[in-house]
Design a protein around this motif. Structure first.
Motif, PDB file in Angstrom:
ATOM      1  N   VAL A   6      35.167  66.265  25.842  1.00 35.89           N
ATOM      2  CA  VAL A   6      34.930  67.691  26.189  1.00 35.89           C
ATOM      3  C   VAL A   6      33.429  67.787  26.660  1.00 35.89           C
ATOM      4  N   CYS A   7      32.719  66.701  26.922  1.00 36.38           N
ATOM      5  CA  CYS A   7      31.495  66.884  27.379  1.00 36.38           C
ATOM      6  C   CYS A   7      31.422  66.050  28.850  1.00 36.38           C
ATOM      7  N   LYS A   8      31.298  66.665  30.087  1.00 39.07           N
ATOM      8  CA  LYS A   8      31.372  65.932  31.441  1.00 39.07           C
ATOM      9  C   LYS A   8      29.976  65.090  31.404  1.00 39.07           C
ATOM     10  N   HIS A   9      28.960  65.893  31.088  1.00 36.44           N
ATOM     11  CA  HIS A   9      27.778  65.222  31.371  1.00 36.44           C
ATOM     12  C   HIS A   9      27.518  63.878  30.497  1.00 36.44           C
ATOM     13  N   CYS A  10      27.845  63.755  29.422  1.00 33.22           N
ATOM     14  CA  CYS A  10      27.930  62.661  28.406  1.00 33.22           C
ATOM     15  C   CYS A  10      28.932  61.605  28.965  1.00 33.22           C
ATOM     16  N   SER A  11      29.993  62.026  29.260  1.00 28.54           N
ATOM     17  CA  SER A  11      31.002  61.203  29.801  1.00 28.54           C
ATOM     18  C   SER A  11      30.358  60.538  31.179  1.00 28.54           C
ATOM     19  N   ASP A  12      29.472  61.328  31.972  1.00 26.58           N
ATOM     20  CA  ASP A  12      29.093  60.531  33.128  1.00 26.58           C
ATOM     21  C   ASP A  12      27.990  59.629  32.777  1.00 26.58           C
ATOM     22  N   TYR A  13      27.340  59.990  31.604  1.00 27.81           N
ATOM     23  CA  TYR A  13      26.089  58.914  31.198  1.00 27.81           C
ATOM     24  C   TYR A  13      26.679  57.990  30.590  1.00 27.81           C
ATOM     25  N   SER A  14      27.882  57.986  29.873  1.00 21.23           N
ATOM     26  CA  SER A  14      28.351  56.746  29.173  1.00 21.23           C
ATOM     27  C   SER A  14      28.887  55.710  30.506  1.00 21.23           C
ATOM     28  N   GLU A  15      29.321  56.404  31.346  1.00 26.54           N
ATOM     29  CA  GLU A  15      29.958  55.485  32.538  1.00 26.54           C
ATOM     30  C   GLU A  15      28.776  54.978  33.142  1.00 26.54           C
ATOM     31  N   ARG A  16      27.672  55.607  33.446  1.00 31.61           N
ATOM     32  CA  ARG A  16      26.467  54.880  34.145  1.00 31.61           C
ATOM     33  C   ARG A  16      25.998  54.027  33.225  1.00 31.61           C
TER      34      ARG A  16
END
Length: 84
Positions: free
Chosen positions: A36-46
């Motif tokens: 549900v959170c794009k910012h945290c999803s991006d953080y996890s990928e990085r």
């Protein structure tokens, strides 16, 4: 422990997952939050990419003598600032 966590907690749990220090419930909390959170999803990928790069055998580490020279240089510069 709550299944739905805030972004700060999700970031912390993401780090624990990367270092294989998270429980199954914590891993699930990160997955649910990242859905549900794009910012945290991006953080996890990085974070995952960074971990893979660091663990890559081609990743070169700085030699100890170089680290010592840099530390000595930093110490000298900090000493200059303290004497002002």
């Amino acid at each position: 422990m709550k299944l739905f966590v805030n972004c700060k907690k999700a970031g912390h749990l993401c780090d624990k997952v990367q270092y294989k220090d998270a429980s199954l419930f914590e891993k699930l909390s990160v997955v649910v939050h990242n859905m549900v959170c794009k910012h945290c999803s991006d953080y996890s990928e990085r974070n995952l990419r960074l971990t893979k790069l660091i663990n890559d055998p081609k990743c070169k580490k700085m030699p100890e003598d170089c680290k010592k020279r840099i530390q000595q240089e930093l110490d000298r510069e900090l000493a200059k600032d303290q004497n002002k």
